[in-house]
Design an enzyme around this catalytic site. Structure first.
Site, PDB file in Angstrom:
ATOM      1  N   CYS A  49       0.838  -1.198   0.000  1.00  0.00           N
ATOM      2  CA  CYS A  49       0.000   0.000   0.000  1.00  0.00           C
ATOM      3  C   CYS A  49       0.874   1.248   0.000  1.00  0.00           C
ATOM      4  CB  CYS A  49      -0.916   0.000   1.228  1.00  0.00           C
ATOM      5  SG  CYS A  49      -2.035   1.432   1.274  1.00  0.00           S
ATOM      6  N   CYS A  51      -0.397   4.392   0.471  1.00  0.00           N
ATOM      7  CA  CYS A  51      -1.045   5.526   1.131  1.00  0.00           C
ATOM      8  C   CYS A  51      -0.135   6.110   2.206  1.00  0.00           C
ATOM      9  CB  CYS A  51      -2.399   5.132   1.715  1.00  0.00           C
ATOM     10  SG  CYS A  51      -2.340   4.376   3.346  1.00  0.00           S
ATOM     11  N   CYS A  54      -0.706   4.374   6.283  1.00  0.00           N
ATOM     12  CA  CYS A  54      -0.200   3.080   6.745  1.00  0.00           C
ATOM     13  C   CYS A  54       1.234   3.194   7.265  1.00  0.00           C
ATOM     14  CB  CYS A  54      -0.225   2.051   5.614  1.00  0.00           C
ATOM     15  SG  CYS A  54      -1.861   1.428   5.200  1.00  0.00           S
TER      16      CYS A  54
END
Length: 189
Positions: A49, A51, A54
């Site tokens: 991920c 983003c 996180c």
């Protein structure tokens, strides 16, 4: 190829272990009184991920994250060290106040993912966790400081590793979210 570190668990080879994961104990990075979280049962949707919310190991541009039913996730040691990182977000990420490691993130508000907790499988005490199957929110890595000129190489590296890169979630998960939303609005029965 001169691509920044994607994540230590996948950089040289995609983590390939137990596809029939039955859970385990997640451990934070503290050398003293580490937080321990028990995951009873398997995990799902393991992925890289990009983003900015996180937790990522030092130097990594991406996290590795999966989900488990919240009812299967429990803090078993040193829970006094946990605090929610940002109470305004959908995922209530509980991090260790000492080392900063995100230990679990339940979704408690009404949402398609309500009842699930996000976890970082590389924190399991052993290597019995399933390999990531895709990369999500890849372009969001730019918001975390990745130079936009690196993105083509990053996407190519993910593809070389067998992880399809998406700028959202995988199509199956996006369909799940859209189906939940359509049912909630009455567009589907």
């Amino acid at each position: 190829m001169n691509v920044r570190l994607l994540h230590p668990s996948i950089e040289n080879d995609v983590h390939k272990h137990d596809s029939d994961n039955h859970g385990g104990i997640l451990v934070c990075k503290c050398p003293d009184r580490p937080v321990k979280v028990k995951v009873s049962g398997g995990i799902a949707h393991n992925h890289a991920c990009g983003c900015t919310k996180c937790w990522k190991p030092a130097g990594a541009a991406f996290s590795i994250v999966a989900v488990a039913p919240t009812e299967n996730v429990s803090v078993i040691e040193n829970g006094d060290k946990l605090a929610v990182v940002d109470e305004t977000t959908l995922i209530q990420r509980y991090a260790c106040k000492a080392c900063g490691t995100h230990m679990h993130g339940p979704v408690e508000r009404e949402h398609a993912f309500q009842g699930l907790s996000f976890i970082h499988p590389e924190l399991f005490e052993n290597d019995s966790w399933p390999q990531p199957t895709f990369a999500a929110f890849v372009s969001s890595a730019i918001e975390g400081g990745v130079d936009p000129s690196e993105m083509s190489e990053i996407r190519a590296r993910f593809k070389d590793l067998g992880l399809e890169p998406y700028d959202c979630l995988s199509p199956a998960l996006m369909d799940y979210v859209a189906t939940w939303t359509a049912k909630k609005r009455g567009a589907l029965g």
